[in-house]
Design a protein around this motif. Structure first.
Motif, PDB file in Angstrom:
ATOM      1  N   PHE A   1       6.806  -1.326   4.262  1.00 59.27           N
ATOM      2  CA  PHE A   1       7.242  -2.710   4.115  1.00 59.27           C
ATOM      3  C   PHE A   1       7.346  -3.313   5.512  1.00 59.27           C
ATOM      4  CE2 PHE A   1       8.135  -3.068  -0.338  1.00 59.27           C
ATOM      5  CZ  PHE A   1       8.416  -1.787  -0.757  1.00 59.27           C
ATOM      6  N   PRO A   2       6.397  -4.207   5.850  1.00 54.99           N
ATOM      7  CA  PRO A   2       6.478  -4.851   7.169  1.00 54.99           C
ATOM      8  C   PRO A   2       7.711  -5.735   7.244  1.00 54.99           C
ATOM      9  CG  PRO A   2       4.297  -5.095   6.189  1.00 54.99           C
ATOM     10  CD  PRO A   2       5.202  -4.580   5.111  1.00 54.99           C
TER      11      PRO A   2
ATOM     12  N   PRO B   1      13.625   0.979  -7.453  1.00 51.39           N
ATOM     13  CA  PRO B   1      14.390   1.128  -6.197  1.00 51.39           C
ATOM     14  C   PRO B   1      14.627  -0.232  -5.557  1.00 51.39           C
ATOM     15  CG  PRO B   1      12.101   1.744  -5.861  1.00 51.39           C
ATOM     16  CD  PRO B   1      12.244   1.450  -7.320  1.00 51.39           C
ATOM     17  N   LYS B   2      15.720  -0.298  -4.825  1.00 58.96           N
ATOM     18  CA  LYS B   2      16.062  -1.542  -4.128  1.00 58.96           C
ATOM     19  C   LYS B   2      15.315  -1.579  -2.809  1.00 58.96           C
ATOM     20  CE  LYS B   2      18.980  -2.942  -7.213  1.00 58.96           C
ATOM     21  NZ  LYS B   2      18.643  -4.113  -8.066  1.00 58.96           N
ATOM     22  N   VAL B   3      14.468  -2.597  -2.644  1.00 59.09           N
ATOM     23  CA  VAL B   3      13.668  -2.709  -1.424  1.00 59.09           C
ATOM     24  C   VAL B   3      13.900  -4.038  -0.727  1.00 59.09           C
ATOM     25  CG1 VAL B   3      11.907  -1.108  -2.266  1.00 59.09           C
ATOM     26  CG2 VAL B   3      11.689  -3.544  -2.766  1.00 59.09           C
ATOM     27  N   ASN B   4      15.043  -4.681  -1.013  1.00 59.55           N
ATOM     28  CA  ASN B   4      15.295  -6.010  -0.467  1.00 59.55           C
ATOM     29  C   ASN B   4      15.283  -6.021   1.053  1.00 59.55           C
ATOM     30  OD1 ASN B   4      15.551  -6.801  -3.065  1.00 59.55           O
ATOM     31  ND2 ASN B   4      17.786  -6.866  -3.055  1.00 59.55           N
TER      32      ASN B   4
ATOM     33  N   GLY C   1       9.701  -1.072   7.200  1.00 58.32           N
ATOM     34  CA  GLY C   1       9.046   0.134   7.688  1.00 58.32           C
ATOM     35  C   GLY C   1       8.673   1.042   6.527  1.00 58.32           C
ATOM     36  N   ASN C   2       8.534   2.354   6.848  1.00 63.05           N
ATOM     37  CA  ASN C   2       8.134   3.313   5.820  1.00 63.05           C
ATOM     38  C   ASN C   2       9.291   3.582   4.864  1.00 63.05           C
ATOM     39  OD1 ASN C   2       5.526   3.605   6.731  1.00 63.05           O
ATOM     40  ND2 ASN C   2       6.031   5.304   8.103  1.00 63.05           N
ATOM     41  N   PHE C   3       8.934   3.673   3.623  1.00 58.73           N
ATOM     42  CA  PHE C   3       9.918   3.938   2.578  1.00 58.73           C
ATOM     43  C   PHE C   3       9.336   4.988   1.653  1.00 58.73           C
ATOM     44  CE2 PHE C   3      13.337   3.274  -0.262  1.00 58.73           C
ATOM     45  CZ  PHE C   3      12.837   3.199  -1.549  1.00 58.73           C
TER      46      PHE C   3
ATOM     47  N   GLU D   1       0.852  -1.182   0.000  1.00 59.51           N
ATOM     48  CA  GLU D   1       0.000   0.000   0.000  1.00 59.51           C
ATOM     49  C   GLU D   1       0.891   1.235   0.000  1.00 59.51           C
ATOM     50  OE1 GLU D   1      -3.481  -1.974  -0.285  1.00 59.51           O
ATOM     51  OE2 GLU D   1      -3.329   0.212  -0.087  1.00 59.51           O
ATOM     52  N   PHE D   2       0.407   2.290  -0.680  1.00 63.53           N
ATOM     53  CA  PHE D   2       1.241   3.491  -0.746  1.00 63.53           C
ATOM     54  C   PHE D   2       0.356   4.725  -0.792  1.00 63.53           C
ATOM     55  CE2 PHE D   2       0.737   4.830  -5.219  1.00 63.53           C
ATOM     56  CZ  PHE D   2       0.083   3.730  -5.744  1.00 63.53           C
TER      57      PHE D   2
END
Lengths: 512, 182
Positions: free
Chosen positions: A153-154, A186-189, A193-195, A137-138
């Motif tokens: 991102f939990p 973007p790298k989200v590996n 939390g909030n990004f 969700e964003f």
């Protein structure tokens, strides 16, 4: 006795069922007798959780309760019930902590109970590692020239999900209307939390839409969220404008001050202090000297020093070669130098006043011989340089010619060979007398008109060839000549006679 | 003269290397498209699950490990070819739509032929792959699947167990396709 044994068996079986139920595992064949319900079971990764969801095709009838059981296909294991998904009306279940083997094929059995009577089962098998990733969700916040995209991102607890997110690119799609403007990855590996991701370089008053998804096959894309960027929507814009304005003002000031300093120093915008010879304002005048009106020209009568020459009899009209004519003696005993194409042999004596007109200088011996021949009975002139008034005035004509010729540098004689043409001639003014013909001398002037010295206006000559004698360089030149062009015998190192002095010989002449 | 020959050989080698290079990015896209079609067709081949018929075919887990692009291509080709052979067996007891099975076989065959064609030039690498332990384990695995069907006499419950195993095959092929990325 037999009834006792039956009661014991049933009790034992019930006890087993109770025990099994308490352990939440039952034999795999426990539901073999149940009718199959047509349904669809899906598994997805949502918010970093493994979610199993189902949907019955037959949605009519009373509401149903669901109980989820599962097992694996590779092993002969019992069915296991998921506690949080027992007797629930929800049609989905979080199995993140239950399904731990990504490569395993899990069998999911959903027991559907409608009321107290209808019981059926819905089953399928699936591989958790194959579960598609749903985008997070964003929210988007728009500014004048950029958009902040914030998503959560939990924390990831499942090895399966961690591996899926690591191997699947995350995409933020930026659209203007229906056309895709840009895709960001973007790298989200390891993001928890909030990004916040910023979409930059955007245009105000433009409708931008944002969508997120994991680039998988198939990819589950989030719904578009759109926003129109308004000008002045951000306080930072005014700051940006201020900074930009101040910067531009500083640049302009630096530039202007640099120009001013350079001008004052003299590196730029220099004054025009060129010497006259480099002054090309009158360049055309140099090339095409203006022909002075005849009435403005004072006729100069060039008289050889201490010599009275014969008058040349010029006759341009008949085109006679007056250059070749032998100069004749005049009544007054001097001559107007005419034009001659025969350079004389003598070249060193510059003080003599030959009867020739302004003549080119020539140091060749043969030329003097020719001049001598052309001169006729005139005696040869001496060849010494610097001959002045002290010379024998009765020197030969040829000598006087050569003196004149010697006084000036040799130039092209071609123009001098053509009778009737304007011819350049040079005069050693230190060796001649000059007299401006006035009205009282008009008769004499008229008679001597054809002997008048004319300035050459040939195509390849300039007035600079005319040199007016005298130590006084300020003598007024001919009207057509610029004063800069005046040159005296003093300037000629070889031929000039600087020892000459002016002496009044009377009759309006100045002997130098 | 020798120098010219060397130059010729070098030129041909470079040219042939360029000509024989595989566009793995394009192959990845095509493979993903093909796999998506096959998976959708397989999902339509439903049936009743009988957990009694479950078995472990012991799929070689090294297939999920990172391997070089050419070996990944060889492995994918081997797997698609064997899945094709599995579904060529008698499936009449399942009640499946024959058209769906034909379409599935057609997709599998097309992709197998395509991979075989583009891998024709890589004979040396194919030899290396076919003699590797991974390739041998893969062959054993599909032999076990074929034998299981035969032993179960191609009944519907056995087919559902094999169907579940083929879904795992597709997952592994998708994993191998990711090896084509730079």
């Amino acid at each position: 006795m037999r009834s006792g044994r039956t009661v014991s068996a049933i009790g034992l079986l019930s006890l087993c069922l109770v025990v099994c139920m308490s352990l939440e595992t039952i034999p795999p064949s426990a539901f073999d007798g149940y009718p199959d319900e047509l349904c669809t079971i899906n598994i997805t990764i949502r918010n970093s959780r493994l979610i199993l969801s189902w949907e019955l095709k037959n949605k009519s009838g009373p509401s149903a309760n669901y109980t989820l059981w599962y097992t694996v296909m590779s092993k002969d294991e019992n069915l296991t019930k998921v506690k949080n998904c027992s007797d629930t009306t929800k049609s989905s279940c979080d199995v993140t902590d239950k399904w731990l083997e990504g490569m395993e094929s899990y069998v999911a059995i959903v027991i559907v109970r409608r009321g107290d009577l209808t019981v059926c089962r819905c089953s399928d098998y699936m591989v958790p590692a194959n579960a598609p990733l749903e985008p997070p969700e964003f929210e988007i916040v728009g500014f004048t020239d950029h958009i902040n995209v914030t998503m959560e991102f939990p924390p990831v607890t499942s090895k399966i999900i961690r591996e899926r997110m690591r191997s699947t690119p995350f995409v933020i799609k930026e659209q203007i209307g229906d056309s895709v403007r840009k895709k960001h990855e973007p790298k989200v590996n390891n993001v928890t939390g909030n990004f916040t991701f910023v979409l930059r370089d955007l245009l105000p008053k433009t409708n931008y839409c944002v969508s997120l998804y994991f680039d998988d096959d198939p990819a589950i894309k989030s719904p578009l969220k759109c926003i129109v960027l308004q000008p002045g929507q951000e306080s930072g814009l005014s700051e940006f404008a201020k900074v930009g304005g101040i910067t531009s003002c500083l640049i302009v000031m630096v530039f202007v001050s640099t120009i001013i300093i350079l001008k004052r120093i003299g590196y730029i915008c220099l004054k025009d202090n060129l010497p006259n010879v480099l002054n090309f304002r009158h360049f055309l005048t140099w090339i095409f000297p203006e022909r002075s009106p005849s009435e403005a020209i004072d006729r100069l009568e060039i008289i050889p020093t201490n010599k009275k020459k014969r008058l040349w009899n010029y006759d341009y009209e008949d085109g006679s070669d007056s250059d070749e004519e032998v100069p004749t003696a005049s009544v007054t005993g001097y001559t107007m130098h005419g034009l001659t194409g025969k350079p004389l042999q003598q070249t060193s004596d510059t003080s003599a006043s030959p009867e020739d007109p302004l003549h080119e200088e020539d140091s060749g011996a043969e030329e003097s011989d020719e001049a001598g021949a052309g001169a006729g009975a005139e005696p040869q002139l001496p060849t010494e340089a610097g001959a002045g008034p002290s010379e024998d005035p009765s020197g030969p004509y040829e000598r006087r010619k050569s003196v004149l010729e010697d006084s000036f540098p040799r130039e092209d004689n071609s123009s001098m060979d053509e009778p009737g043409d304007n011819i350049i001639f040079n005069v050693n003014l230190n060796s001649v007398f000059l007299r401006v013909l006035h009205d009282e001398d008009a008769s004499e002037t008229l008679s001597l008109a054809e002997d008048t010295i004319l300035l050459d206006e040939g195509p390849h000559r300039t007035e600079s060839d005319l040199r007016i004698a005298g130590g006084d360089r300020t003598q007024p030149p001919l009207p057509s000549l610029p004063s800069q062009d005046l040159w005296t015998e003093d300037g000629s190192s070889e031929k000039s006679d600087t020892s000459d002095s002016d002496a009044d010989v009377g009759d309006g002449y100045i002997m130098r | 003269m020798n120098n010219r020959w060397i130059l010729h050989a070098a030129f041909l080698l470079c040219f042939s290397t360029t000509a024989l290079s595989i566009n793995y990015e394009q192959l990845q896209l095509q493979q993903r498209t093909n796999l998506r079609k096959c998976q959708k067709l397989l999902e339509q081949l439903n049936g009743k699950i009988n957990l009694t018929y479950r078995t472990d075919f012991k799929i070689p887990m090294e297939m999920t490990e990172k391997m070089q692009k050419s070996h990944s291509a060889f492995a994918i080709q081997e797997m698609l070819q064997n899945v094709f052979l599995v579904f060529r067996n008698n499936f009449s007891s399942t009640g499946w739509n024959e058209t769906l099975v034909e379409r599935l076989l057609d997709e599998l065959h097309q992709q197998t032929v395509f991979l075989k064609k583009i891998l024709e030039e890589k004979q040396e690498e194919r030899l290396t792959w076919e003699t590797s332990s991974t390739a041998l384990h893969l062959k054993s695995y599909y032999w076990r699947v074929q034998r299981y069907l035969k032993l179960m006499k191609y009944n519907s419950y056995a087919w559902m167990v094999v169907r579940a195993e083929i879904f795992r095959n597709f997952f592994i092929i998708r994993r191998l396709t990711r090896n084509f990325q730079k």
